[in-house]
Design an enzyme around this catalytic site. Structure first.
Site, PDB file in Angstrom:
ATOM      1  N   HIS A 178      76.496  15.430  71.405  1.00  0.00           N
ATOM      2  CA  HIS A 178      76.925  14.033  71.392  1.00  0.00           C
ATOM      3  C   HIS A 178      78.430  13.982  71.157  1.00  0.00           C
ATOM      4  CE1 HIS A 178      72.826  13.050  71.549  1.00  0.00           C
ATOM      5  NE2 HIS A 178      72.611  12.555  70.341  1.00  0.00           N
ATOM      6  N   THR A 205      70.605  18.440  68.547  1.00  0.00           N
ATOM      7  CA  THR A 205      69.290  18.958  68.158  1.00  0.00           C
ATOM      8  C   THR A 205      69.366  20.060  67.101  1.00  0.00           C
ATOM      9  OG1 THR A 205      69.247  20.552  69.999  1.00  0.00           O
ATOM     10  CG2 THR A 205      68.282  18.378  70.386  1.00  0.00           C
ATOM     11  N   SER A 211      69.031  15.278  75.691  1.00  0.00           N
ATOM     12  CA  SER A 211      68.052  15.892  74.786  1.00  0.00           C
ATOM     13  C   SER A 211      67.789  15.042  73.565  1.00  0.00           C
ATOM     14  CB  SER A 211      68.522  17.285  74.367  1.00  0.00           C
ATOM     15  OG  SER A 211      69.810  17.220  73.780  1.00  0.00           O
ATOM     16  N   GLY A 212      68.698  14.132  73.239  1.00  0.00           N
ATOM     17  CA  GLY A 212      68.484  13.237  72.112  1.00  0.00           C
ATOM     18  C   GLY A 212      67.335  12.274  72.322  1.00  0.00           C
ATOM     19  N   GLU A 217      69.862   2.800  68.072  1.00  0.00           N
ATOM     20  CA  GLU A 217      70.938   3.713  67.691  1.00  0.00           C
ATOM     21  C   GLU A 217      72.109   3.000  67.028  1.00  0.00           C
ATOM     22  OE1 GLU A 217      71.224   7.517  68.526  1.00  0.00           O
ATOM     23  OE2 GLU A 217      69.204   6.836  68.022  1.00  0.00           O
ATOM     24  N   CYS A 273      71.107  11.742  64.673  1.00  0.00           N
ATOM     25  CA  CYS A 273      71.983  12.804  65.171  1.00  0.00           C
ATOM     26  C   CYS A 273      73.428  12.337  65.388  1.00  0.00           C
ATOM     27  CB  CYS A 273      71.406  13.395  66.450  1.00  0.00           C
ATOM     28  SG  CYS A 273      70.800  12.188  67.643  1.00  0.00           S
ATOM     29  N   ARG A 315      73.901   6.715  76.782  1.00  0.00           N
ATOM     30  CA  ARG A 315      73.245   7.955  77.183  1.00  0.00           C
ATOM     31  C   ARG A 315      73.943   8.472  78.443  1.00  0.00           C
ATOM     32  NH1 ARG A 315      70.329  10.407  73.698  1.00  0.00           N
ATOM     33  NH2 ARG A 315      68.760   8.763  73.461  1.00  0.00           N
ATOM     34  N   GLN A 333      75.948  10.166  74.381  1.00  0.00           N
ATOM     35  CA  GLN A 333      74.880  10.965  73.793  1.00  0.00           C
ATOM     36  C   GLN A 333      74.086  11.731  74.843  1.00  0.00           C
ATOM     37  OE1 GLN A 333      74.257   7.527  70.422  1.00  0.00           O
ATOM     38  NE2 GLN A 333      72.557   8.935  70.715  1.00  0.00           N
TER      39      GLN A 333
END
Length: 352
Positions: free
Chosen positions: A236, A322, A173-174, A196, A143, A229, A170
């Site tokens: 993001h 998402t 929800s990732g 990541e 993403c 995060r 980020q």
């Protein structure tokens, strides 16, 4: 033509987003919801812990969840499986003749599997002609990679990109569901997301590479990534600095963003945004809460374009993780395959 589609991992966070995106799609009909043995045999509404932004679509709530061990009766499967399960299941589905449109990382870097963003590298879809499975298998990127590469594409075309430094912030929800513990996420920033930074360093090279007879020749550029995060639900944000092969000022970079035209615009793909890139002028834009749903979540916002004291130019990018970065991007990949006549084994066997 309408296609029967199944969703692999339908009870998970990405699977639920696939349900939201696909339930009223003009080309695709959800006919199978697939999950683990724990959910198999139950009605979808009883099997899923629904975290969607709206109610479960009535057309699917009473569907019986099928086991991931079985081959669903459909034409296409959209995979929201975790990587260790996808590694075994996705090739089995493709070998059974289904088109597999994956959000998992398992086959992103496979030399014969397209890693696709239709507005960035649509020609890479031709790799499916070289696959040995009976059905095609394609993937969409991580993403965060999506936001980064959508911004790099016009710069790489206009000036060439030599080096990139990116710091991501980020959304929670990732991490899927249940995701990050509340004790870690509330009023806090976690400066590490497993795997990541490696994806951000490698995936753009394939996406921006050239398709040749032997596969993809990766782009040549250095990418340094820091991934964090942050306590944001969706979206993001990425702070990006770029060194260009041909020097250009911030105005020229802005013009490259503003004049970028999607190479698949003429195909009429239902999920493609009207404009991929949205350049913003206010210094405090873009912001996840205000701009993450641009173009129904499929647009990419760019702001704060200015000279960089270390490299050449720097700017901020926002991508919906998402939608554009997961389920919506995968659905757009399937639409691209359909437009090229590559969604079925029969089409592949007849293709020149």
């Amino acid at each position: 033509m309408r296609y029967r589609v199944g969703i692999l991992g339908a009870t998970g966070a990405v699977g639920q987003k696939f349900v939201e995106v696909l339930h009223d799609h003009p080309w695709f009909d959800i006919t199978a919801l697939v999950a683990s043995e724990r959910s198999a045999g139950k009605r979808y509404r009883d099997a899923v812990n629904w975290i969607g932004t709206s109610i479960i679509p009535p057309s699917v709530e009473d569907m019986i969840v099928q086991s991931v061990d079985d081959i669903p009766d459909c034409d296409i499967v959209f995979s929201g499986l975790v990587a260790d399960v996808a590694t075994e299941v996705e090739p089995r589905m493709a070998e059974a003749g289904l088109a597999v449109i994956s959000n998992a990382k398992s086959f992103r870097m496979h030399p014969l599997v397209p890693l696709l963003i239709p507005e960035v590298n649509p020609e890479h879809v031709q790799l499916v002609r070289c696959q040995t499975w009976c059905g095609p298998l394609v993937t969409n990127p991580n993403c965060s990679t999506v936001g980064l590469v959508c911004a790099l594409r016009p710069l790489h075309d206009a000036f060439g990109v030599e080096a990139v430094h990116v710091t991501t912030m980020q959304a929670l929800s990732g991490a899927g569901y249940p995701g990050v513990s509340s004790l870690d996420s509330l009023a806090n920033v976690v400066p590490f997301i497993s795997g990541e930074e490696d994806k951000l360093a490698s995936e753009p090279l394939k996406l921006l590479g050239r398709l040749g007879e032997g596969g993809i020749e990766p782009a040549r550029m250095a990418i340094s990534a820091h991934c964090n995060r942050v306590p944001v639900l969706e979206g993001h944000l990425e702070c990006i600095s770029v060194k260009l092969r041909t020097r250009a000022d911030a105005n020229a970079v802005r013009e490259a963003f503003e004049t970028f035209v999607s190479p698949v615009k003429s195909l009429g793909l239902p999920t493609e945004p009207e404009h991929l890139l949205h350049v913003m002028d206010k210094d405090h834009f873009p912001q996840p809460r205000r701009h993450v749903m641009l173009e129904r979540g499929m647009g990419v916002a760019i702001g704060r374009i200015r000279p960089c004291e270390v490299l050449d130019v720097k700017f901020v990018v926002l991508v919906h993780n998402t939608l554009r970065g997961a389920a919506g991007g995968a659905v757009l990949n399937a639409e691209l395959l359909h437009s090229k006549g590559l969604l079925s084994h029969r089409a592949l066997s007849k293709a020149p």
